[in-house]
Scaffold this motif. Structure first.
Motif, PDB file in Angstrom:
ATOM      1  N   LEU A   5     -23.384 -14.479  16.126  1.00 19.81           N
ATOM      2  CA  LEU A   5     -22.066 -14.490  15.297  1.00 19.81           C
ATOM      3  C   LEU A   5     -22.366 -14.385  13.447  1.00 19.81           C
ATOM      4  N   THR A   6     -23.595 -15.087  13.354  1.00 20.41           N
ATOM      5  CA  THR A   6     -24.030 -14.907  11.986  1.00 20.41           C
ATOM      6  C   THR A   6     -24.629 -13.455  11.587  1.00 20.41           C
ATOM      7  N   LEU A   7     -25.123 -13.094  12.377  1.00 18.34           N
ATOM      8  CA  LEU A   7     -25.833 -11.830  12.179  1.00 18.34           C
ATOM      9  C   LEU A   7     -24.429 -10.699  12.080  1.00 18.34           C
ATOM     10  N   TYR A   8     -23.706 -10.811  12.955  1.00 18.26           N
ATOM     11  CA  TYR A   8     -22.321 -10.161  13.093  1.00 18.26           C
ATOM     12  C   TYR A   8     -21.540 -10.212  11.855  1.00 18.26           C
ATOM     13  N   GLY A   9     -21.272 -11.282  11.333  1.00 17.43           N
ATOM     14  CA  GLY A   9     -20.611 -11.843   9.916  1.00 17.43           C
ATOM     15  C   GLY A   9     -21.428 -11.213   8.908  1.00 17.43           C
ATOM     16  N   PHE A  10     -22.549 -11.247   8.679  1.00 13.16           N
ATOM     17  CA  PHE A  10     -23.202 -10.544   7.372  1.00 13.16           C
ATOM     18  C   PHE A  10     -23.150  -9.145   7.583  1.00 13.16           C
TER      19      PHE A  10
ATOM     20  N   GLY B 277     -13.747  -6.982   8.267  1.00 16.69           N
ATOM     21  CA  GLY B 277     -13.903  -8.331   7.191  1.00 16.69           C
ATOM     22  C   GLY B 277     -13.454  -9.272   7.729  1.00 16.69           C
ATOM     23  N   LEU B 278     -12.245  -9.346   8.161  1.00 16.07           N
ATOM     24  CA  LEU B 278     -11.570 -10.500   8.766  1.00 16.07           C
ATOM     25  C   LEU B 278     -12.430 -11.283  10.065  1.00 16.07           C
ATOM     26  N   SER B 279     -12.820 -10.266  10.916  1.00 15.29           N
ATOM     27  CA  SER B 279     -13.506 -10.768  11.963  1.00 15.29           C
ATOM     28  C   SER B 279     -14.716 -11.228  11.604  1.00 15.29           C
TER      29      SER B 279
ATOM     30  N   LEU C 146     -20.379 -23.936  15.153  1.00 13.27           N
ATOM     31  CA  LEU C 146     -19.786 -24.636  16.401  1.00 13.27           C
ATOM     32  C   LEU C 146     -20.261 -24.238  17.717  1.00 13.27           C
ATOM     33  N   PHE C 147     -21.194 -23.596  17.796  1.00 11.82           N
ATOM     34  CA  PHE C 147     -21.835 -22.951  18.929  1.00 11.82           C
ATOM     35  C   PHE C 147     -23.086 -23.041  18.969  1.00 11.82           C
ATOM     36  N   GLU C 148     -23.772 -22.995  20.146  1.00 15.14           N
ATOM     37  CA  GLU C 148     -25.315 -23.154  20.382  1.00 15.14           C
ATOM     38  C   GLU C 148     -26.090 -22.103  19.740  1.00 15.14           C
ATOM     39  N   PRO C 149     -27.350 -22.387  19.394  1.00 20.71           N
ATOM     40  CA  PRO C 149     -28.034 -21.606  18.525  1.00 20.71           C
ATOM     41  C   PRO C 149     -28.039 -20.089  18.873  1.00 20.71           C
TER      42      PRO C 149
ATOM     43  N   LEU D 152     -18.559 -15.801  10.835  1.00 26.43           N
ATOM     44  CA  LEU D 152     -19.238 -17.110   9.930  1.00 26.43           C
ATOM     45  C   LEU D 152     -18.887 -18.322   9.855  1.00 26.43           C
ATOM     46  N   LEU D 153     -17.533 -18.524   9.849  1.00 29.12           N
ATOM     47  CA  LEU D 153     -16.903 -19.654   9.771  1.00 29.12           C
ATOM     48  C   LEU D 153     -17.026 -20.569  10.991  1.00 29.12           C
TER      49      LEU D 153
END
Length: 275
Positions: free
Chosen positions: A75-80, A54-56, A66-69, A61-62
């Protein structure tokens, strides 16, 4: 002659109990081990693992913007994904806990003797404290569960409880101190019954969790330090109760194992010898 002599017959006066006093009364050298307070590896790993995801995931997502696409999308996929795991684990928390509990019981208590003795201790203590039983029934693991009401009048009405909150934060419709002390005796006697029979208790943290929930329903706020004092009062009181009513626990343990109805279990308590 139709009289319930032992119902509500155990009403000790509350006195703060320290660790040394509890040790002197019960003989427990290491309370955390003797009462089974150490959370098992499977349960600890589950909660810590879900918490880490949950924290990671939230952090991913936050910072994803800040990173390239290509990295951002990962990171977005991992977050969701971690968010979905947390939602699913929360929704199925009950069944997951029961499944893990069943695995742990098969390893630590294959005969079910520890489990049934804990439930017998809880039942005898509830009866002696004058708190009615909410249910005595077999759970999905095939073991008998014994649960007492929060107080003699039944469980609390949470709608009325919310309405009763005072500006100072007190719960006017909450449990009285006496009712809280009774719950401490009921929950802790379960562990003491197992400790007396086997030299140590298991799954103690689950009983402390149940007690903690009851303490949070008290009319006044009870802090962590006082909760520990009340729990130790429950342990020592439960030990004194079983010193006098061990025969009742033995009879009820056998009765639960044999699937006797509640009326017969009460009769077993009433006819049991008292030291």
């Amino acid at each position: 002659q139709g009289t319930l002599r032992k119902w509500n017959s155990f009403q000790p006066t509350f006195r703060p109990v320290g660790a040394d006093k509890m040790k002197a009364v019960t003989g427990m050298e290491e309370a955390e081990t003797d009462l089974g307070l150490n959370v098992d590896f499977i349960t600890r790993a589950r909660y810590q693992g879900v918490g880490f995801l949950g924290l990671s995931g939230a952090l991913s997502l936050l910072v994803s913007a800040l990173f390239e696409p290509s990295i951002s999308s990962l990171l977005t996929l991992y977050g969701f994904s971690t968010l979905a795991i947390n939602i699913v684990s929360g929704f199925f928390a009950g069944p997951i806990d029961l499944f893990l509990q069943k695995i742990q019981l098969q390893r630590s208590d294959p005969t079910g003797e520890r489990w049934v003795r804990r439930q017998a201790g809880r039942l005898v203590a509830a009866y002696m404290c004058g708190v009615p039983l909410e249910r005595v029934e077999e759970n999905s693991s095939g073991n008998v569960d014994v649960e007492a009401y929060s107080r003699r009048g039944g469980n609390l009405d949470f709608v009325e409880l919310r309405k009763s909150i005072t500006p100072e934060g007190f719960l006017a419709a909450g449990m009285s101190e006496r009712e809280v002390y009774q719950q401490a005796i009921i929950q802790m006697t379960a562990l003491v019954a197992e400790y007396k029979a086997f030299g140590r208790a298991t799954f103690g943290y689950r009983f402390f969790r149940d007690l903690d929930r009851e303490l949070d329903l008290c009319q006044r706020l009870i802090d962590r330090r006082e909760k520990q004092i009340i729990a130790r009062f429950g342990v020592t009181s439960g030990y004194h109760l079983l010193e006098s009513h061990q025969d009742a626990v033995e009879r009820v343990t056998a009765g639960l194992r044999a699937g006797r109805p509640v009326a017969e279990l009460i009769a077993l308590i009433e006819v049991a010898d008292v030291k």
